[in-house]
Design a protein around this motif. Structure first.
Motif, mmCIF file in Angstrom:
data_model
loop_
_atom_site.group_PDB
_atom_site.id
_atom_site.type_symbol
_atom_site.label_atom_id
_atom_site.label_comp_id
_atom_site.label_asym_id
_atom_site.label_seq_id
_atom_site.Cartn_x
_atom_site.Cartn_y
_atom_site.Cartn_z
ATOM 1 N N THR A 210 33.934 30.665 57.758
ATOM 2 C CA THR A 210 33.335 31.357 56.609
ATOM 3 C C THR A 210 32.187 30.578 55.987
ATOM 4 N N THR A 211 32.066 29.289 56.323
ATOM 5 C CA THR A 211 30.967 28.492 55.777
ATOM 6 C C THR A 211 29.621 29.101 56.139
ATOM 7 N N PHE A 212 29.537 29.750 57.308
ATOM 8 C CA PHE A 212 28.268 30.318 57.760
ATOM 9 C C PHE A 212 28.027 31.726 57.224
ATOM 10 N N ALA A 213 29.061 32.344 56.670
ATOM 11 C CA ALA A 213 28.921 33.737 56.246
ATOM 12 C C ALA A 213 28.935 33.924 54.743
ATOM 13 N N ILE A 214 29.647 33.063 54.012
ATOM 14 C CA ILE A 214 29.828 33.259 52.578
ATOM 15 C C ILE A 214 29.142 32.125 51.832
ATOM 16 N N PRO A 215 28.150 32.394 50.990
ATOM 17 C CA PRO A 215 27.473 31.331 50.251
ATOM 18 C C PRO A 215 28.309 30.827 49.087
ATOM 19 N N SER A 216 28.195 29.545 48.813
ATOM 20 C CA SER A 216 28.825 28.865 47.683
ATOM 21 C C SER A 216 30.335 28.721 47.872
ATOM 22 N N THR A 217 30.858 27.622 47.364
ATOM 23 C CA THR A 217 32.294 27.361 47.465
ATOM 24 C C THR A 217 33.104 28.326 46.600
ATOM 25 N N SER A 218 32.554 28.729 45.471
ATOM 26 C CA SER A 218 33.274 29.670 44.606
ATOM 27 C C SER A 218 33.433 31.026 45.282
ATOM 28 N N GLY A 219 32.385 31.484 45.984
ATOM 29 C CA GLY A 219 32.475 32.755 46.690
ATOM 30 C C GLY A 219 33.515 32.720 47.797
ATOM 31 N N ARG A 220 33.581 31.622 48.528
ATOM 32 C CA ARG A 220 34.580 31.511 49.591
ATOM 33 C C ARG A 220 35.992 31.426 49.017
ATOM 34 N N ALA A 221 36.138 30.730 47.881
ATOM 35 C CA ALA A 221 37.452 30.644 47.257
ATOM 36 C C ALA A 221 37.926 32.006 46.774
ATOM 37 N N ALA A 222 37.014 32.809 46.232
ATOM 38 C CA ALA A 222 37.390 34.137 45.748
ATOM 39 C C ALA A 222 37.868 35.032 46.889
ATOM 40 N N ILE A 223 37.262 34.877 48.064
ATOM 41 C CA ILE A 223 37.677 35.683 49.215
ATOM 42 C C ILE A 223 38.969 35.147 49.819
ATOM 43 N N ALA A 224 39.154 33.824 49.778
ATOM 44 C CA ALA A 224 40.330 33.220 50.413
ATOM 45 C C ALA A 224 41.591 33.332 49.562
ATOM 46 N N LEU A 225 41.454 33.477 48.257
ATOM 47 C CA LEU A 225 42.633 33.510 47.392
ATOM 48 C C LEU A 225 43.605 34.636 47.742
ATOM 49 N N PRO A 226 43.161 35.887 47.961
ATOM 50 C CA PRO A 226 44.125 36.937 48.354
ATOM 51 C C PRO A 226 44.840 36.615 49.664
ATOM 52 N N VAL A 227 44.162 35.952 50.586
ATOM 53 C CA VAL A 227 44.816 35.578 51.842
ATOM 54 C C VAL A 227 45.918 34.564 51.573
ATOM 55 N N PHE A 228 45.642 33.593 50.716
ATOM 56 C CA PHE A 228 46.682 32.614 50.373
ATOM 57 C C PHE A 228 47.863 33.283 49.681
ATOM 58 N N LEU A 229 47.585 34.202 48.756
ATOM 59 C CA LEU A 229 48.681 34.883 48.066
ATOM 60 C C LEU A 229 49.540 35.684 49.045
ATOM 61 N N ALA A 230 48.903 36.281 50.049
ATOM 62 C CA ALA A 230 49.661 37.008 51.069
ATOM 63 C C ALA A 230 50.541 36.051 51.864
ATOM 64 N N LEU A 231 49.981 34.912 52.237
ATOM 65 C CA LEU A 231 50.786 33.928 52.963
ATOM 66 C C LEU A 231 51.931 33.400 52.098
ATOM 67 N N ALA A 232 51.665 33.157 50.826
ATOM 68 C CA ALA A 232 52.711 32.661 49.938
ATOM 69 C C ALA A 232 53.849 33.667 49.802
ATOM 70 N N ALA A 233 53.517 34.955 49.791
ATOM 71 C CA ALA A 233 54.557 35.980 49.715
ATOM 72 C C ALA A 233 55.373 36.038 51.005
ATOM 73 N N VAL A 234 54.701 35.908 52.139
ATOM 74 C CA VAL A 234 55.413 35.921 53.422
ATOM 75 C C VAL A 234 56.297 34.685 53.564
ATOM 76 N N LEU A 235 55.824 33.541 53.070
ATOM 77 C CA LEU A 235 56.541 32.266 53.202
ATOM 78 C C LEU A 235 57.251 31.895 51.909
ATOM 79 N N ARG A 236 57.749 32.882 51.187
ATOM 80 C CA ARG A 236 58.327 32.616 49.872
ATOM 81 C C ARG A 236 59.534 31.687 49.942
ATOM 82 N N ASP A 237 60.208 31.623 51.081
ATOM 83 C CA ASP A 237 61.391 30.768 51.216
ATOM 84 C C ASP A 237 61.045 29.350 51.658
ATOM 85 N N ARG A 238 59.765 29.053 51.823
ATOM 86 C CA ARG A 238 59.350 27.730 52.296
ATOM 87 C C ARG A 238 58.367 27.146 51.286
#
Length: 516
Positions: free
Chosen positions: A171-199
């Motif tokens: 994503t470094t080549f597609a999304i400008p700025s670290t804040s923009g990449r964090a905003a896009i990555a946060l929903p992915v992390f939340l999805a992973l956290a929900a799937v891995l709720r027992d870990r």
């Protein structure tokens, strides 16, 4: 017929109560006075104010002796005040930067054309086009779909951590700025956290991996952070040539890959135990897709395929500027037109423009004007002489000492200055002015400082991505203890890694450390 009787008696008079005067207590002058509470922030701000006053007096003394002309004196005074406010004042960084730039215009240290041209510079248009393309990618669901596909390949926690790292690197080549990449990555992390709720251990590890990799991998692309564009613009103003997209990628991507995977591995070892790492994983597309609400089955949709082609062509054109001669800003804007074209793109131009962080662009323009003023008035050169004059005549030893000092200061700068762009706006003009005095190539010194400034994970306030993934009511993240533990281990590793690249890797890739 009923007749309603109305009373003819006068209304009851309301009773009047005289206003009771509250008796004020008589002060007891014999009682001990309560001392104001002294906080760490107050002590730090007071110490910073004292240092700023001393520096201002030193600058005024230099102007009185004739070592600096009036424009340089005014520029340095504005610079000192701006840096103090960036560190200690609870005022928006963009407001401070604009105020400093306008102050320089009013007093005549910077002309009006220089100030206005920074907002219309090529770098600003490059960022606008890149943000529009990123908005189209997000609207199409392409980023969520690709993330889900990559994450389902993981079979162990180590696989998962390094696959997340790989996806964020791309994503470094597609999304400008670290804040923009964090905003896009946060929903992915939340999805992973929900799937891995027992870990819980693994979720904590991932919460730290996401922002660390976003920050460390940014050095791989010219668009990875606004600080990179500021550095390139300052080099262009000072030595006549900046660093283009392809050169930046060739120099930065090896460091980004190694730095990011090292950070991911360190986080894995610190925050998970052997049993957790040995327990296998199986993340299905259905589990991730159900939470992200992204269609991940079947072939890519027509808008998604068009965006993939558009992004690929844009990156190729950025890397081959010397062949076709098109400016990266023009390429970005052409890509933005295609990504938002009616019946072709995944979103509309008005919708995409709303996602552009205009405050970031204003901040970049203002700090570029401040950097130009430091360079053109001779203020940066004077600061360089005062700070590094003692190592000027030390030969190779002086160059080595200078590089080590630059890396250490740039690594630690986030402890007092939260904005990555502000750190580059402050450090790069001084570094570029000092480098020739000790025999170091200015472009190499600026790139080294900018790369080191990417280390900013010690506190939650060190960078916006770190704050976004911290623990809250909606984010199962980390607290300050976890950040300090990770930073304590990564700081010496990062120092050694950056020095190794500065002395050996980057010279081998075509960025000589010593000036010719």
């Amino acid at each position: 017929m009923t007749i309603t009787e109305y009373s003819t008696s006068p209304p009851r008079a309301q009773s009047y109560r005289p206003r009771t005067l509250r008796r004020q207590p008589i002060p007891d002058h014999t009682a001990p006075r309560r001392r104001p509470k002294i906080t760490a922030h107050g002590v730090r701000a007071g110490l910073g104010a004292a240092i700023a006053v001393v520096l201002a007096g030193y600058v005024l003394g230099a102007g009185w002796r004739g070592d600096l002309d009036i424009d340089a004196v005014v520029t340095l005074l504005v610079f000192v005040v701006a840096v103090w406010m960036w560190i200690f004042a609870s005022i928006d960084d963009t407001y401070v930067a604009l105020g400093a730039a306008l102050a320089l215009v009013v007093v005549g240290a910077v002309d009006t054309e220089t100030f206005t041209e920074t907002l219309g510079s090529e770098l600003i248009w490059l960022m606008v086009g890149a943000f529009v393309i990123a908005a189209a990618i997000t609207a199409s669901g392409l980023s969520a779909r690709l993330s889900a596909r990559v994450l389902t390949w993981a079979r162990t926690p180590r696989h998962l951590v390094h696959l997340v790292t790989l996806a964020l690197l791309i994503t470094t080549f597609a999304i400008p700025s670290t804040s923009g990449r964090a905003a896009i990555a946060l929903p992915v992390f939340l999805a992973l956290a929900a799937v891995l709720r027992d870990r819980a251990r693994l979720v904590l590890c991932l919460a730290l991996v996401f922002p660390a990799v976003i920050l460390f991998s940014a050095i791989g692309s010219l668009l990875g952070a606004g600080a990179h564009l500021i550095t390139s613009q300052i080099l262009d103003t000072t030595i006549g040539s900046g660093i283009d997209y392809l050169t930046w990628a060739m120099l930065g991507m090896p460091l980004a890959i190694l730095w990011s995977h090292l950070a991911a591995e360190v986080a894995l070892w610190i925050f998970t135990n052997h049993a957790e790492r040995a327990t296998p994983l199986r993340i299905t597309r259905e589990a991730v897709g159900a939470i992200t609400a992204a269609p991940i089955h079947g072939p890519f949709s027509t808008p998604q395929r068009r965006l993939l082609w558009t992004l690929g062509v844009v990156i190729v054109l950025w890397c081959t500027e010397s062949v076709h001669g098109l400016s990266p800003a023009i390429v970005a804007m052409l890509g933005a037109l295609v990504a938002t074209a009616p019946a072709v793109g995944a979103t509309t131009m008005p919708a995409a423009v709303k996602t552009i962080p205009w405050t970031l662009l204003l901040f970049m323009a203002a700090t570029i004007a401040l950097g130009v003023a430091l360079s053109e008035t001779g203020a940066a050169q004077w600061l360089a002489d005062q700070a590094f004059g003692s190592i000027r005549d030390q030969g190779p030893a002086g160059a080595i000492s200078f590089v080590v000092v630059v890396v250490v200061i740039s690594l630690a700068a986030h402890l007092v200055m939260q904005s990555r762009s502000a750190r580059s706006a402050v450090l790069v003009p001084i570094v570029v002015a000092t480098a020739p005095l000790v025999g170091v190539d200015p472009a190499a010194a600026a790139f080294i400082s900018t790369a080191a400034a990417g280390f900013c994970i010690t506190f939650t306030s060190s960078a916006k991505p770190v704050a976004m993934f911290a623990a809250s009511e909606t984010v199962p993240g980390y607290d300050s203890r976890h950040l300090l533990s990770l930073a304590a281990v990564l700081a010496p590793i990062s120092l050694g890694l950056l020095l190794a690249f500065a002395f050996w890797v980057w010279p081998a890739l075509g960025l000589p450390l010593l000036a010719s």
